[in-house]
Design a protein around this motif. Sequence first.
Motif, mmCIF file in Angstrom:
data_model
loop_
_atom_site.group_PDB
_atom_site.id
_atom_site.type_symbol
_atom_site.label_atom_id
_atom_site.label_comp_id
_atom_site.label_asym_id
_atom_site.label_seq_id
_atom_site.Cartn_x
_atom_site.Cartn_y
_atom_site.Cartn_z
ATOM 1 N N VAL A 1 0.863 -1.179 0.000
ATOM 2 C CA VAL A 1 0.000 0.000 0.000
ATOM 3 C C VAL A 1 0.904 1.235 0.000
ATOM 4 N N ILE A 2 0.599 2.176 -0.837
ATOM 5 C CA ILE A 2 1.347 3.435 -0.839
ATOM 6 C C ILE A 2 0.662 4.366 0.155
ATOM 7 N N VAL A 3 1.375 4.693 1.234
ATOM 8 C CA VAL A 3 0.840 5.567 2.275
ATOM 9 C C VAL A 3 1.566 6.906 2.181
ATOM 10 N N ARG A 4 0.804 7.952 1.975
ATOM 11 C CA ARG A 4 1.352 9.302 1.849
ATOM 12 C C ARG A 4 0.451 10.281 2.589
ATOM 13 N N LYS A 5 0.988 11.487 2.772
ATOM 14 C CA LYS A 5 0.170 12.591 3.272
ATOM 15 C C LYS A 5 -0.322 13.385 2.069
ATOM 16 N N LEU A 6 -1.495 13.936 2.175
ATOM 17 C CA LEU A 6 -2.030 14.743 1.078
ATOM 18 C C LEU A 6 -1.130 15.945 0.816
ATOM 19 N N PHE B 1 -11.193 21.559 14.711
ATOM 20 C CA PHE B 1 -10.547 22.303 15.791
ATOM 21 C C PHE B 1 -10.240 23.744 15.405
ATOM 22 N N THR B 2 -9.867 23.995 14.130
ATOM 23 C CA THR B 2 -9.486 25.353 13.718
ATOM 24 C C THR B 2 -10.678 26.194 13.293
ATOM 25 N N GLY B 3 -11.735 25.540 12.796
ATOM 26 C CA GLY B 3 -12.899 26.258 12.286
ATOM 27 C C GLY B 3 -12.704 26.817 10.885
ATOM 28 N N ASP B 4 -11.505 26.658 10.309
ATOM 29 C CA ASP B 4 -11.192 27.237 9.007
ATOM 30 C C ASP B 4 -11.398 26.217 7.888
ATOM 31 N N PHE B 5 -12.636 26.015 7.504
ATOM 32 C CA PHE B 5 -12.972 25.053 6.455
ATOM 33 C C PHE B 5 -12.500 25.531 5.081
ATOM 34 N N ASP B 6 -12.428 26.855 4.879
ATOM 35 C CA ASP B 6 -11.985 27.389 3.590
ATOM 36 C C ASP B 6 -10.533 27.017 3.309
ATOM 37 N N TYR B 7 -9.647 27.237 4.279
ATOM 38 C CA TYR B 7 -8.236 26.918 4.082
ATOM 39 C C TYR B 7 -8.048 25.412 3.882
ATOM 40 N N THR B 8 -8.738 24.629 4.674
ATOM 41 C CA THR B 8 -8.657 23.176 4.532
ATOM 42 C C THR B 8 -9.109 22.760 3.135
ATOM 43 N N TYR B 9 -10.193 23.351 2.662
ATOM 44 C CA TYR B 9 -10.689 23.038 1.321
ATOM 45 C C TYR B 9 -9.650 23.372 0.253
ATOM 46 N N GLU B 10 -9.035 24.536 0.351
ATOM 47 C CA GLU B 10 -8.042 24.942 -0.649
ATOM 48 C C GLU B 10 -6.858 23.978 -0.673
ATOM 49 N N LEU B 11 -6.367 23.581 0.495
ATOM 50 C CA LEU B 11 -5.263 22.607 0.557
ATOM 51 C C LEU B 11 -5.682 21.272 -0.049
ATOM 52 N N ILE B 12 -6.860 20.817 0.315
ATOM 53 C CA ILE B 12 -7.359 19.541 -0.196
ATOM 54 C C ILE B 12 -7.523 19.594 -1.707
ATOM 55 N N LYS B 13 -8.071 20.691 -2.201
ATOM 56 C CA LYS B 13 -8.274 20.829 -3.646
ATOM 57 C C LYS B 13 -6.928 20.774 -4.379
ATOM 58 N N GLU B 14 -5.938 21.492 -3.887
ATOM 59 C CA GLU B 14 -4.625 21.487 -4.533
ATOM 60 C C GLU B 14 -3.982 20.099 -4.473
ATOM 61 N N GLY B 15 -4.001 19.482 -3.285
ATOM 62 C CA GLY B 15 -3.409 18.156 -3.133
ATOM 63 C C GLY B 15 -4.096 17.123 -4.006
ATOM 64 N N CYS B 16 -5.410 17.165 -4.060
ATOM 65 C CA CYS B 16 -6.163 16.205 -4.878
ATOM 66 C C CYS B 16 -5.869 16.391 -6.363
ATOM 67 N N ARG B 17 -5.771 17.645 -6.806
ATOM 68 C CA ARG B 17 -5.497 17.909 -8.218
ATOM 69 C C ARG B 17 -4.138 17.323 -8.617
ATOM 70 N N THR B 18 -3.113 17.574 -7.814
ATOM 71 C CA THR B 18 -1.771 17.073 -8.109
ATOM 72 C C THR B 18 -1.730 15.545 -8.034
ATOM 73 N N PHE B 19 -2.368 14.991 -7.019
ATOM 74 C CA PHE B 19 -2.418 13.536 -6.861
ATOM 75 C C PHE B 19 -3.126 12.890 -8.052
ATOM 76 N N LEU B 20 -4.229 13.491 -8.499
ATOM 77 C CA LEU B 20 -4.951 12.952 -9.648
ATOM 78 C C LEU B 20 -4.083 12.982 -10.904
ATOM 79 N N GLU B 21 -3.304 14.034 -11.083
ATOM 80 C CA GLU B 21 -2.402 14.102 -12.242
ATOM 81 C C GLU B 21 -1.408 12.944 -12.207
ATOM 82 N N GLN B 22 -0.914 12.616 -11.019
ATOM 83 C CA GLN B 22 0.009 11.483 -10.882
ATOM 84 C C GLN B 22 -0.680 10.172 -11.259
#
Length: 158
Positions: free
Chosen positions: A106-111, A128-149
Amino acid sequence: MINVLFLCLGNICRSPMAEAVFRHMIKEEGLEQNIIVDSAGIGDWHEGNPPHRGTQNILKKNQISFDGIVARQIKKQDKDDFHYIIAMDDQNIHDLNEMIPNMQGVIVRKLTDYVADESVMSVPDPYFTGDFDYTYELIKEGCRTFLEQIKQEIRKEG
């Protein structure tokens, strides 16, 4: 078929957000026949519950469906069912290795391994942080790059 599991602590904020975002991207790319995506949590506190209201709100705001996503705890079978387990932070990976030793195959990585800003070490938990916008932006960027791979992998195999 490539199977991807996103992992966070309780499976109501970060990993279901990543699951929904990644599923949306897969659909936009027409890769539903090539990639399966799911999410899980280290703990079982929220098992059976839908995503957190903050996660639901940010996904709705960005017109991303979270239909059918409910919290579940990671299980030993997941190491046999998934090619990738993408965690939100180092603690998730540590806990995963404690719960399910011998993750060979299994390939285990961090987003955040797929985020351009190398100073970002984890996806902060908006529970805990309440900042769903920042979390979303990080997730969107990580998912986009991961999908390209993954698309490159599919091209090599196809």
